[in-house]
Scaffold this active site. Structure first.
Site, PDB file in Angstrom:
ATOM      1  N   VAL A 149      -1.138   3.232  -7.155  1.00  0.00           N
ATOM      2  CA  VAL A 149       0.044   2.674  -6.470  1.00  0.00           C
ATOM      3  C   VAL A 149      -0.445   1.282  -6.157  1.00  0.00           C
ATOM      4  O   VAL A 149      -1.751   0.868  -5.710  1.00  0.00           O
ATOM      5  CB  VAL A 149       0.071   3.543  -4.925  1.00  0.00           C
ATOM      6  CG1 VAL A 149       1.320   2.748  -4.203  1.00  0.00           C
ATOM      7  CG2 VAL A 149       0.658   4.800  -5.266  1.00  0.00           C
ATOM      8  N   LYS A 161     -10.818  -6.951  -7.559  1.00  0.00           N
ATOM      9  CA  LYS A 161      -9.905  -6.796  -6.438  1.00  0.00           C
ATOM     10  C   LYS A 161      -9.786  -8.391  -6.036  1.00  0.00           C
ATOM     11  O   LYS A 161     -10.575  -8.962  -5.750  1.00  0.00           O
ATOM     12  CB  LYS A 161     -10.296  -5.947  -5.306  1.00  0.00           C
ATOM     13  CG  LYS A 161     -10.677  -4.424  -5.809  1.00  0.00           C
ATOM     14  CD  LYS A 161     -11.105  -3.556  -4.575  1.00  0.00           C
ATOM     15  CE  LYS A 161     -10.080  -3.291  -3.743  1.00  0.00           C
ATOM     16  NZ  LYS A 161     -10.763  -2.132  -2.743  1.00  0.00           N
ATOM     17  N   ASP A 207     -19.743   0.200  -2.168  1.00  0.00           N
ATOM     18  CA  ASP A 207     -20.277  -1.090  -2.183  1.00  0.00           C
ATOM     19  C   ASP A 207     -19.639  -1.872  -2.828  1.00  0.00           C
ATOM     20  O   ASP A 207     -18.847  -1.631  -3.853  1.00  0.00           O
ATOM     21  CB  ASP A 207     -21.622  -1.183  -2.616  1.00  0.00           C
ATOM     22  CG  ASP A 207     -22.452  -2.253  -2.101  1.00  0.00           C
ATOM     23  OD1 ASP A 207     -22.070  -3.073  -1.317  1.00  0.00           O
ATOM     24  OD2 ASP A 207     -23.575  -2.478  -2.818  1.00  0.00           O
TER      25      ASP A 207
END
Length: 577
Positions: free
Chosen positions: A321, A339, A374
């Site tokens: 998602v 990210k 991490d």
């Protein structure tokens, strides 16, 4: 006073800063034994955070010193830096931590110059050190040869690794560890006259545990070997169990764990030894696990650029998602996600860019108890346009135009985090068997409880925000709403005043910004009614505000809760004062 300086002097100043960092790193690390012996658990947590922050603090200090002591015309002339690098290579050539010294040089260079000045001529994009120079000699280890008498070898190990605190019950532990080894290993191994036990001389410390790490081997085979030790306050040191399974040892060195404190005279030697025990671990992860997370970052980057140069792999959007705050992409053949923060968030999100960055730093500094992935933070990544699938690049440019920028045939990513790729829990459950579903949901509940025990509240606990590792462990990885458990106000939903209240679309009670109502979790977390009912059986106490309030009380009283990175008979939520 600003003065002229030859390249060798600038190199020496950089190396002096590195020596200062290494000395303080060792000082913090060397205190781990005393903290373990004295059961100073909160001090251990503070020392861990202090050591993580030390690197950036010392880099900033060294950069500031260079700026004060040297003229800009010398220091900031990028064309001089190949000469400075050559002088630096000569000065670190005989060091036992030379690969760390290279990474330090890179950090100083990046503290002085923008990333578009990066090249292998000005800094160590590729290492100049021989590949794992550790092959030249073995790390400091102790070797024991049972000769068919395993008990006698264990007695010697107990003697060699004794602490200033006595054992709780030495004979009991010797009998138990001897029995466990005979149970875990094929019968012929324990009787083999050529069997040897090799243990790293330094003890590994983390949180409330100490670990002896090594291997059992015969001329033909080897097994990893870990002895976890605990300090039972008021009782003494206890050998808790013995671990010889590679997958279980791998979990102890997982990317979801805090970094070990361990004396490492020659980092490359220790990493080479660990690599032989855990061949599935990348060098980046092993360096990071022993506290050298910047070296881990260097090894990761080198592996990434090598992967891009030697494969046809192209970046694609990560499955799952789409996030409301972060956009996530990946390389199918490289076990990592990238990210970036979106320029605009979903209106339901109350965080901003600065808050998201703070949340990721919180995770970096905190005890991750095996349940938080991490991350590594990178600035100014540059990749060829040809390495992106068109749909992926178009989406990144649309959702984060201030972070993802086109520069001709190069894509500039101004800021991102990297994280181990996992299977999103919601996707995992779509294809899971009944047994796998039960195991995953049980571990999902344990993850939430163990995070809470470490004073972490995930915030958004939806299944899509958790991942499943290759070892089947459930890990949280969406950090934009993470906070300390003690900041949350857990409440029961007040009784309705009138029958009409229950039918209203709006609550009949006031809700503060930090208020959480655990009674609402079932319908928010589970659309699937079977999963909802199963989770209620497994972890129904998570729906009770009193459970959370009890944990908060224990944390405020200064109790540090045990969370073990291995299987044991006692509950992983046992409280110790």
């Amino acid at each position: 006073m600003v003065q002229s300086a030859p390249a060798s002097e600038i190199a020496a100043l950089i190396l002096r800063g590195f020596d200062d960092y290494r000395e303080q790193f060792r000082e913090i690390t060397d205190g781990a034994r005393a903290r373990f012996e004295q059961a100073q658990w909160q001090e251990a947590q503070r020392a861990s955070t202090q050591r993580i922050n030390l690197y950036e603090e010392k880099v900033a200090e060294t950069v500031a010193g260079l700026r004060v002591g040297l003229a800009d015309s010398e220091l900031l002339d990028v064309e001089r830096w190949p000469i400075i690098k050559s002088a630096y290579i000569a000065q670190i050539d005989l060091r036992l931590d030379d690969e760390l010294a290279e990474t330090w040089f890179n950090s100083i260079f990046c503290g002085l110059f923008s990333h578009d000045n990066i090249s292998d001529g000005t800094m160590f994009v590729h290492t100049t050190r021989p590949s794992l120079r550790a092959h030249a000699r073995a790390p400091y280890t102790r070797t024991y040869r049972p000769g068919g008498d395993l008990r006698q070898a264990l007695e010697k190990i107990f003697d060699d690794y004794r602490f200033d605190v006595p054992y709780d019950d030495r004979e009991r532990d010797l009998e138990r560890i001897d029995a466990l080894l005979h149970s875990n290993l094929p019968d012929w191994v324990c009787k083999d006259p050529d069997l040897a036990i090799e243990l790293i001389g330094s003890v590994f410390y983390r949180n409330k545990g100490a670990y002896l790490v090594g291997r059992l081997f015969t001329p033909d085979e080897q097994w990893p070997l870990v002895f976890p030790l605990l300090h039972r306050e008021g009782h003494g040191i206890q050998f808790d169990t013995v671990i010889t399974d590679e997958a279980e040892v791998s979990i102890i060195f997982s990317f979801t764990r805090s970094y070990f404190m361990v004396d490492v005279p020659v980092p490359a030697e220790l990493v080479a030894f660990l690599k032989r025990l855990l061949p599935g671990k990348h060098l980046a992860e092993l360096y990071t696990s022993i506290g050298f997370y910047k070296q881990g970052k260097s090894e990761f980057y080198r592996a990434l650029i090598n992967h891009l140069a030697t494969t046809d792999d192209r970046f694609v959007m990560a499955p799952g998602v789409r996030g409301m705050v972060m956009s996530v992409f990946t390389l199918p053949g490289f076990n990592t996600v990238f990210k970036i923060i979106k320029d605009r968030f979903n209106p339901s999100k109350s965080v901003d860019h600065a808050t998201v960055i703070q949340k990721y730093q919180l995770v970096k500094n905190h005890d991750r108890v095996g349940r938080l992935a991490d991350t590594q933070q990178f600035a100014d990544f540059r990749f060829p346009v040809s390495k992106f699938e068109p749909e992926c690049l178009a989406e990144l440019l649309e959702v984060a135009p201030s972070t993802v920028v086109m520069e001709g045939d190069v894509v500039l990513i101004r800021h991102c985090w990297t994280e181990r790729r996992m299977t999103p829990l919601n996707i995992y459950l779509e294809n899971a068997s009944e047994a796998q579903t039960r195991e995953a949901l049980n571990d999902y509940g344990l993850a939430i409880k163990q995070l809470a025990a470490a004073n972490i509240f995930p915030g958004d606990m939806l299944l899509k925000n958790f991942g499943v590792t290759r070892h089947g462990r459930v890990v949280f990885y969406d950090y934009d709403e993470i906070c300390y458990l003690t900041e949350v106000n857990f409440r029961y939903i007040p009784e309705p005043r009138f029958p009409e209240d229950e039918m209203s679309s709006e609550p009949w009670y006031s809700v503060g910004p930090n208020d959480v109502f655990p009674e609402e979790f079932p319908r928010f977390l589970f659309v699937d009614l079977n999963q909802r009912r199963l989770f209620a059986k497994l972890h129904g106490n998570l729906y009770d505000a009193k459970y959370w309030q009890g944990l908060q009380e224990q944390i405020r009283e200064g109790k540090v809760i045990d969370v073990f990175p291995y299987r044991r008979q006692e509950t992983p939520e046992q409280l110790l004062g």
